[in-house]
Scaffold this motif. Structure first.
Motif, mmCIF file in Angstrom:
data_model
loop_
_atom_site.group_PDB
_atom_site.id
_atom_site.type_symbol
_atom_site.label_atom_id
_atom_site.label_comp_id
_atom_site.label_asym_id
_atom_site.label_seq_id
_atom_site.Cartn_x
_atom_site.Cartn_y
_atom_site.Cartn_z
ATOM 1 N N GLN A 109 0.117 -7.827 -4.984
ATOM 2 C CA GLN A 109 -0.979 -6.709 -4.717
ATOM 3 C C GLN A 109 -0.425 -5.323 -4.700
ATOM 4 O O GLN A 109 0.482 -5.060 -3.942
ATOM 5 C CB GLN A 109 -2.054 -6.788 -3.701
ATOM 6 N N PRO B 47 -3.636 6.155 -8.234
ATOM 7 C CA PRO B 47 -4.716 5.366 -7.733
ATOM 8 C C PRO B 47 -4.959 4.327 -8.719
ATOM 9 O O PRO B 47 -5.524 3.357 -8.761
ATOM 10 C CB PRO B 47 -5.988 6.227 -7.533
ATOM 11 N N THR C 58 -3.645 0.844 -9.240
ATOM 12 C CA THR C 58 -3.786 -0.341 -8.372
ATOM 13 C C THR C 58 -4.429 -1.548 -8.917
ATOM 14 O O THR C 58 -5.099 -1.371 -9.962
ATOM 15 C CB THR C 58 -4.982 0.260 -7.284
ATOM 16 N N LEU D 151 0.706 -1.163 0.066
ATOM 17 C CA LEU D 151 0.016 0.009 0.103
ATOM 18 C C LEU D 151 1.059 1.049 0.036
ATOM 19 O O LEU D 151 1.768 1.194 0.851
ATOM 20 C CB LEU D 151 -0.992 -0.003 1.084
ATOM 21 N N THR E 286 -1.656 -1.375 -4.233
ATOM 22 C CA THR E 286 -2.683 -0.559 -4.030
ATOM 23 C C THR E 286 -2.224 0.949 -3.722
ATOM 24 O O THR E 286 -1.336 1.048 -2.883
ATOM 25 C CB THR E 286 -3.447 -0.990 -2.643
ATOM 26 N N SER F 41 -3.332 4.539 -2.790
ATOM 27 C CA SER F 41 -4.394 5.350 -2.075
ATOM 28 C C SER F 41 -4.159 6.937 -2.474
ATOM 29 O O SER F 41 -3.101 7.431 -2.729
ATOM 30 C CB SER F 41 -4.492 5.355 -0.597
#
Length: 126
Positions: free
Chosen positions: A121, A88, A91, A11, A123, A125
């Motif tokens: 993954q 974003p 992602t 993240l 991600t 934000s």
């Protein structure tokens, strides 16, 4: 046969950076053109970047040009994806792939690749 294991996802805030790695089990890593693809929820898998056997002729999707850099270390059987200025819309699950054909130019179609990792993954934000 080659096994691919991605790492480095996570993240991050928009504008940040991540470096993905893909370790290959192949004894003849230099036989393979290597690529990165990504798949966001509800979308098809799309090409991100690819690199030829010697580490040259990098190919990039228009959406990541100037922000992402693909490289490889053949001595360590590893390919990297340096991602900067993340948005974003970056992602997705990122997949590493290997192409064992005799192509000279790295392919941008998923169909060109013979082996795939399980993905990592990423991600971003806002």
């Amino acid at each position: 046969q080659v096994q691919l294991v991605e790492s480095g996802g996570g993240l991050v805030q928009a504008g940040g950076s991540l470096r993905l790695s893909c370790a290959a089990s192949a004894r003849t890593f230099t036989y393979y053109i290597m690529g990165w693809f990504r798949q966001a929820p509800g979308k098809e898998r799309e090409f991100v970047a690819a690199i030829n056997r010697s580490g040259g002729n990098p190919q990039y999707a228009d959406s990541v040009k100037g922000r992402f850099t693909i490289s490889r270390d053949n001595a360590k059987n590893t390919v990297f994806l340096q991602m900067s200025s993340l948005k974003p819309e970056d992602t997705a699950i990122y997949y590493c792939a290997a192409d064992q054909t005799l192509s000279v130019v790295p392919g941008i179609s998923a169909r060109a690749y013979d082996y795939w990792g399980k993905g990592t993954q990423v991600t971003v934000s806002s």
